[in-house]
Write a protein that holds these residues in place. Structure first.
Motif, short mmCIF file in Angstrom:
data_model
loop_
_atom_site.label_atom_id
_atom_site.label_comp_id
_atom_site.label_asym_id
_atom_site.label_seq_id
_atom_site.Cartn_x
_atom_site.Cartn_y
_atom_site.Cartn_z
N ARG A 1 0.84 -1.21 0.00
CA ARG A 1 0.00 0.00 0.00
C ARG A 1 0.87 1.25 0.00
NH1 ARG A 1 -2.79 -3.23 3.59
NH2 ARG A 1 -4.81 -3.89 2.80
N ARG A 2 1.93 1.23 0.80
CA ARG A 2 2.84 2.38 0.85
C ARG A 2 3.45 2.64 -0.52
NH1 ARG A 2 5.95 3.03 5.61
NH2 ARG A 2 6.71 4.89 4.54
N TYR A 3 3.88 1.57 -1.20
CA TYR A 3 4.45 1.72 -2.55
C TYR A 3 3.41 2.24 -3.53
CZ TYR A 3 9.06 -0.32 -1.77
OH TYR A 3 10.34 -0.53 -1.35
N ALA A 4 2.18 1.74 -3.45
CA ALA A 4 1.11 2.19 -4.35
C ALA A 4 0.83 3.67 -4.16
CB ALA A 4 -0.15 1.37 -4.12
N LEU A 5 0.75 4.11 -2.91
CA LEU A 5 0.50 5.53 -2.65
C LEU A 5 1.67 6.39 -3.09
CD1 LEU A 5 -1.24 5.25 0.83
CD2 LEU A 5 -2.31 5.90 -1.36
N ALA A 6 2.89 5.92 -2.88
CA ALA A 6 4.08 6.70 -3.25
C ALA A 6 4.24 6.83 -4.75
CB ALA A 6 5.34 6.07 -2.65
N THR A 7 3.95 5.75 -5.48
CA THR A 7 4.19 5.76 -6.93
C THR A 7 2.96 6.14 -7.74
OG1 THR A 7 3.61 3.42 -7.17
CG2 THR A 7 5.93 3.95 -6.74
N THR A 8 1.80 6.03 -7.14
CA THR A 8 0.49 6.18 -7.81
C THR A 8 0.30 5.10 -8.89
OG1 THR A 8 1.13 7.78 -9.53
CG2 THR A 8 0.48 8.67 -7.37
N LEU A 9 1.00 3.96 -8.75
CA LEU A 9 0.94 2.88 -9.72
C LEU A 9 0.43 1.60 -9.06
CD1 LEU A 9 4.44 3.43 -11.38
CD2 LEU A 9 2.21 4.07 -12.33
N PRO A 10 -0.13 0.67 -9.88
CA PRO A 10 -0.55 -0.61 -9.32
C PRO A 10 0.65 -1.41 -8.81
CG PRO A 10 -1.44 -0.29 -11.54
CD PRO A 10 -0.45 0.80 -11.31
N ILE A 11 0.47 -2.06 -7.67
CA ILE A 11 1.50 -2.89 -7.06
C ILE A 11 0.90 -4.29 -6.88
CG2 ILE A 11 2.99 -3.25 -5.05
CD1 ILE A 11 3.62 -0.63 -6.59
N GLU A 12 1.58 -5.30 -7.40
CA GLU A 12 1.16 -6.69 -7.19
C GLU A 12 2.03 -7.29 -6.10
OE1 GLU A 12 1.07 -10.94 -9.58
OE2 GLU A 12 1.37 -9.10 -10.71
N VAL A 13 1.41 -7.91 -5.11
CA VAL A 13 2.13 -8.54 -4.00
C VAL A 13 1.94 -10.05 -4.11
CG1 VAL A 13 2.31 -8.72 -1.48
CG2 VAL A 13 1.74 -6.51 -2.54
N ARG A 14 3.06 -10.78 -4.18
CA ARG A 14 2.98 -12.24 -4.30
C ARG A 14 4.02 -12.90 -3.41
NH1 ARG A 14 3.14 -13.82 -10.51
NH2 ARG A 14 2.71 -15.86 -9.63
N PRO A 15 3.62 -13.96 -2.70
CA PRO A 15 4.58 -14.70 -1.89
C PRO A 15 5.41 -15.62 -2.77
CG PRO A 15 2.42 -15.69 -1.66
CD PRO A 15 2.25 -14.47 -2.52
N PHE A 16 6.64 -15.89 -2.34
CA PHE A 16 7.46 -16.88 -3.00
C PHE A 16 7.02 -18.26 -2.55
CE2 PHE A 16 10.13 -13.22 -3.69
CZ PHE A 16 10.70 -13.47 -4.92
N GLN A 17 7.15 -19.26 -3.40
CA GLN A 17 6.82 -20.64 -3.06
C GLN A 17 7.86 -21.22 -2.12
OE1 GLN A 17 6.41 -23.02 -6.56
NE2 GLN A 17 4.69 -21.85 -7.33
N GLY A 18 7.45 -22.25 -1.38
CA GLY A 18 8.38 -23.03 -0.58
C GLY A 18 8.79 -22.42 0.73
N GLU A 19 8.10 -21.39 1.16
CA GLU A 19 8.42 -20.78 2.45
C GLU A 19 7.20 -20.89 3.35
OE1 GLU A 19 9.87 -16.83 1.97
OE2 GLU A 19 11.52 -17.45 0.71
N SER A 20 7.46 -21.13 4.61
CA SER A 20 6.33 -21.27 5.55
C SER A 20 5.94 -19.95 6.12
CB SER A 20 6.71 -22.22 6.65
OG SER A 20 7.91 -21.82 7.27
#
Length: 116
Positions: free
Chosen positions: A97-116
């Motif tokens: 959210r902070r990045y989206a507000l700072a850049t005014t651009l869409p930000i996609e958030v995705r977890p990496f596989q294989g981590e708990s």
């Protein structure tokens, strides 16, 4: 803590945004990075060159075809990435959210596989 990829998507456009606007965005991104580093959540982040600098490697019949990029044609492209550590998705989304507000651009958030 899990690692998350924050992808910054920007519209295809000729030229850069207004220098004054861009300077404000860069200041805010610098502040966010400092907070991420201080919190121990920072892993890596960087902007990317324009899509026309990409090279695509496409397998075909045991060979690899090399072509100038980008891989897909679209109205926006991947403009940069940030990889961070966060205890859970909610915390990663808060940074996003902070990045989206700072850049005014869409930000996609995705977890990496294989981590708990």
């Amino acid at each position: 803590m899990k690692q998350y990829l924050l992808s910054i998507h920007q519209p295809d456009a000729d030229g850069l945004p207004d220098p004054e606007f861009l300077a404000g965005v860069m200041r805010e991104l610098g502040a966010i990075r400092e907070e991420l580093e201080a919190s121990g959540c920072w892993v890596f982040g960087q902007g990317l060159h324009a899509p026309d600098t990409a090279t695509v490697l496409r397998p075909s019949d045991g060979e690899v075809l090399v072509t100038d990029g980008p891989f897909v044609e679209g109205k926006e492209h991947l403009g940069g990435i940030t990889i961070l550590r966060a205890p859970d998705l909610d915390a990663a989304l808060a940074w996003g959210r902070r990045y989206a507000l700072a850049t005014t651009l869409p930000i996609e958030v995705r977890p990496f596989q294989g981590e708990s």
